[in-house]
Write an enzyme that holds these catalytic residues in place. Structure first.
Site, PDB file in Angstrom:
ATOM      1  N   CYS A 107      43.341  38.066  47.863  1.00 30.92           N
ATOM      2  CA  CYS A 107      44.846  38.238  47.695  1.00 30.92           C
ATOM      3  C   CYS A 107      45.334  39.227  48.626  1.00 30.92           C
ATOM      4  CB  CYS A 107      45.559  37.986  46.439  1.00 30.92           C
ATOM      5  SG  CYS A 107      47.173  37.645  46.397  1.00 30.92           S
ATOM      6  N   GLU A 166      42.644  32.972  42.915  1.00 26.32           N
ATOM      7  CA  GLU A 166      42.399  34.202  42.198  1.00 26.32           C
ATOM      8  C   GLU A 166      42.833  34.226  40.667  1.00 26.32           C
ATOM      9  OE1 GLU A 166      44.427  38.876  42.059  1.00 26.32           O
ATOM     10  OE2 GLU A 166      45.362  37.308  43.129  1.00 26.32           O
ATOM     11  N   LYS A 196      37.894  42.591  43.650  1.00 32.02           N
ATOM     12  CA  LYS A 196      39.251  42.899  44.424  1.00 32.02           C
ATOM     13  C   LYS A 196      39.302  44.449  44.738  1.00 32.02           C
ATOM     14  CE  LYS A 196      44.237  41.802  44.542  1.00 32.02           C
ATOM     15  NZ  LYS A 196      45.246  41.101  43.636  1.00 32.02           N
TER      16      LYS A 196
END
Length: 546
Positions: free
Chosen positions: A149, A41, A113
């Site tokens: 994540c 990330e 994300k």
């Protein structure tokens, strides 16, 4: 499908260095026959960029570097890279946290994300707009989804009172994902790898999809990233794991009859590696090459010195003994023996004359009162001044040596032993300090056993011992764990069997010295609740005895 892990140590804002490393690892992946390589990330700009994101030039450099990668990456391998992108929707925050997949010079897929954490050390909603759509891309016959994540941590986040309305992984599985890629910048704390593995296996149980968890490695300020990238196949077996606390690369096809591997765990081994990496990266990324510290002959400074040597080499570490009238003979002999064991440069600067001068200057203003903490702190502040003076002259970084038990209770001196650039063991309880020192000595004496075995003392008054002011460290640390980590009230802690008077004293001390911690140097984080950005308490307040 053969997928490669590019477990790299990105430097925040070093776009040139980060993108060249991405090309280097991608070339290696292509050479070893990988179809796709995945990087962590925000690997292009480094994590966390924080308020650098307020600068348009920083955001633009993300885009320019992505375009540069399109021109320089090998054409035969797809590359998934994390970066910052502008939010083109016209509503919400102006930025997104994105993974782009580059193949043949083109960006063939992007995923923003979805879940933006705001608990503990995270503050991503300050900068980013969450994704409104989860989607798949098909490559080499495989349906692939990307969960960045926190998007995988939906289940775990419920334990932190962050209840997310969306489960991104479930949506990807509902769309038919056969592979879930998880590019992450997941900060380390003790036993974190076990938690990640459990989450990956929970994902497998939701749908028969293999999980590639690619994590950052390195340290940025107080945060340490441990790497430990893993692959879990469709049966829930751990089939690949990258190295911990160092850059690494592997290629894995989980459908190619991979053998299951066992997860090995060594509590104090991982703590030692984490602190060494955190120290090394903080020093080097801040532009330093050398460090120094006061060596009192006590266990805390001995541990910091030993970690510094492991991180930077003995030639880049210097220790100073600074005895006063209260220093024992053992403090000098033990600190000298430590220096000899470690092979570091060692000098003695006696502070008695300076201490006498300070006392003489202040005598008319102290009104003949008995000596107390004021005189004790003068000694610590003389030492702090000497260490900072050496730092300014030689460009060497001062390491502070206080532990978490001391920082919690205020058993430390502002502008004295707290003066420095990095609190290396500020997230280690005193009992953990002892345990880690014994671990370091497991194959032979590095830290003199005389230091480990003697009763702790600040040596700021005659025959002083830490237990004159604090309860025994096993009791103190037990209370601190319950109060700071488990968020129990004083009444709840007392119900566990601790003496009420002791609990109330410790709880009051923690609240009363909040102002000190606000002026402490960065603390390397190795627990799930460290002093620093992950614990935000008001300083000016009534001492509410929770």
């Amino acid at each position: 499908m053969k997928i490669a892990a590019g477990q790299i140590n990105s430097v925040i804002a070093d776009f040139e260095g980060n993108r060249e490393k991405i090309v280097e690892y991608s070339l290696r992946g292509a050479k070893e026959g990988a179809d796709l390589i995945v990087f962590p990330e925000l690997s292009l700009c480094g994590y966390p960029p924080m308020d650098l994101l307020d600068y348009n030039s920083f955001v633009e450099e993300n885009t320019l570097s992505l375009r540069w990668l399109q021109r320089h990456l090998p054409a035969e391998i797809a590359v998934a890279v994390g970066h910052v992108s502008l939010n083109s929707s016209g509503t919400g925050k102006k930025l997104r946290n994105v993974i782009s997949v580059i193949y043949g010079g083109e960006v063939i897929f992007t995923q923003d994300k979805t879940l933006l954490p705001t608990y503990d050390v995270f503050d991503e909603t300050r900068y980013f707009e969450p994704s409104s759509e989860r989607k798949l891309f098909t490559f080499r016959g495989e349906k692939i989804g990307i969960a960045i994540c926190e998007d995988l941590w939906w289940e775990s986040a419920r334990d932190t009172d962050s209840v997310y309305p969306i489960d991104p992984v479930m949506e990807l599985l509902d769309l038919g994902a056969e592979i879930i890629l998880v590019p992450s910048a997941s900060p380390f704390h003790k036993s974190k790898i076990k938690k990640r593995l459990a989450l990956c296996r929970k994902t497998i149980r939701k749908g028969a999809s293999s999980v590639f968890y690619i994590n950052s490695v390195g340290a940025n300020d107080s945060l340490i990233f441990d790497g430990n990238s893993i692959v879990v196949d469709r049966k829930g077996r751990l089939v690949k794991k990258a190295a911990d606390f160092e850059e690494d690369f592997f290629v894995c096809d989980p459908d190619d009859s991979c053998n299951e591997i066992e997860l090995e765990y060594d509590k104090y081994g991982e703590i030692e590696k984490a602190l060494v990496l955190g120290l090394r990266d903080y020093v080097h990324k801040c532009g330093f090459s050398r460090v120094h510290l006061g060596s009192s002959g006590g266990i805390d400074s001995a541990l910091v010195a030993a970690l510094a040597v492991k991180a930077l080499g003995a030639e880049n570490v210097k220790t100073f003994a600074m005895p006063s009238r209260y220093s024992s003979d053992g403090s000098l002999t033990d600190s000298k023996k430590l220096a000899e064991n470690l092979g570091v440069s060692y000098d003695v600067i006696a502070i008695e004359d300076m201490f006498t001068s300070f006392l003489g200057a202040l005598e008319p203003h102290f009104g003949g009162r008995e000596m107390d903490v004021a005189e004790e702190n003068i000694q610590a502040r003389i030492r702090g001044t000497l260490m900072m003076g050496y730092s300014n002259k030689w460009g060497s970084l001062v390491l502070t040596t206080g532990n978490k038990s001391e920082l919690a209770t205020g058993y430390c001196t502002l502008y004295g032993d707290m003066a420095g650039g990095l609190a290396v063991i500020g997230d280690l309880l005193k009992t953990e300090v002892f345990d880690l020192c014994r671990y370091i000595n497991r194959d032979g004496e590095i830290i003199p056993w005389e230091i480990i075995n003697k009763p702790p003392s600040a040596e700021l008054r005659p025959d002083q011992k830490d237990e004159d002011s604090l309860p025994p460290y096993d009791v103190l640390d037990g209370i601190l764990v319950e109060y700071l980590m488990n968020h129990r009230t004083a009444d709840e802690i007392e119900a566990l069997g601790y003496e009420p008077e002791t609990v109330e004293k410790i709880v009051k001390l923690v609240g009363r010295v909040e102002y000190k911690r606000g002026q402490a140097p960065p603390v390397l984080r190795i627990s799930d609740k460290a002093f620093g950005t992950g614990r935000r308490m008001p300083v000016a307040r009534k001492l509410y005895e929770v």
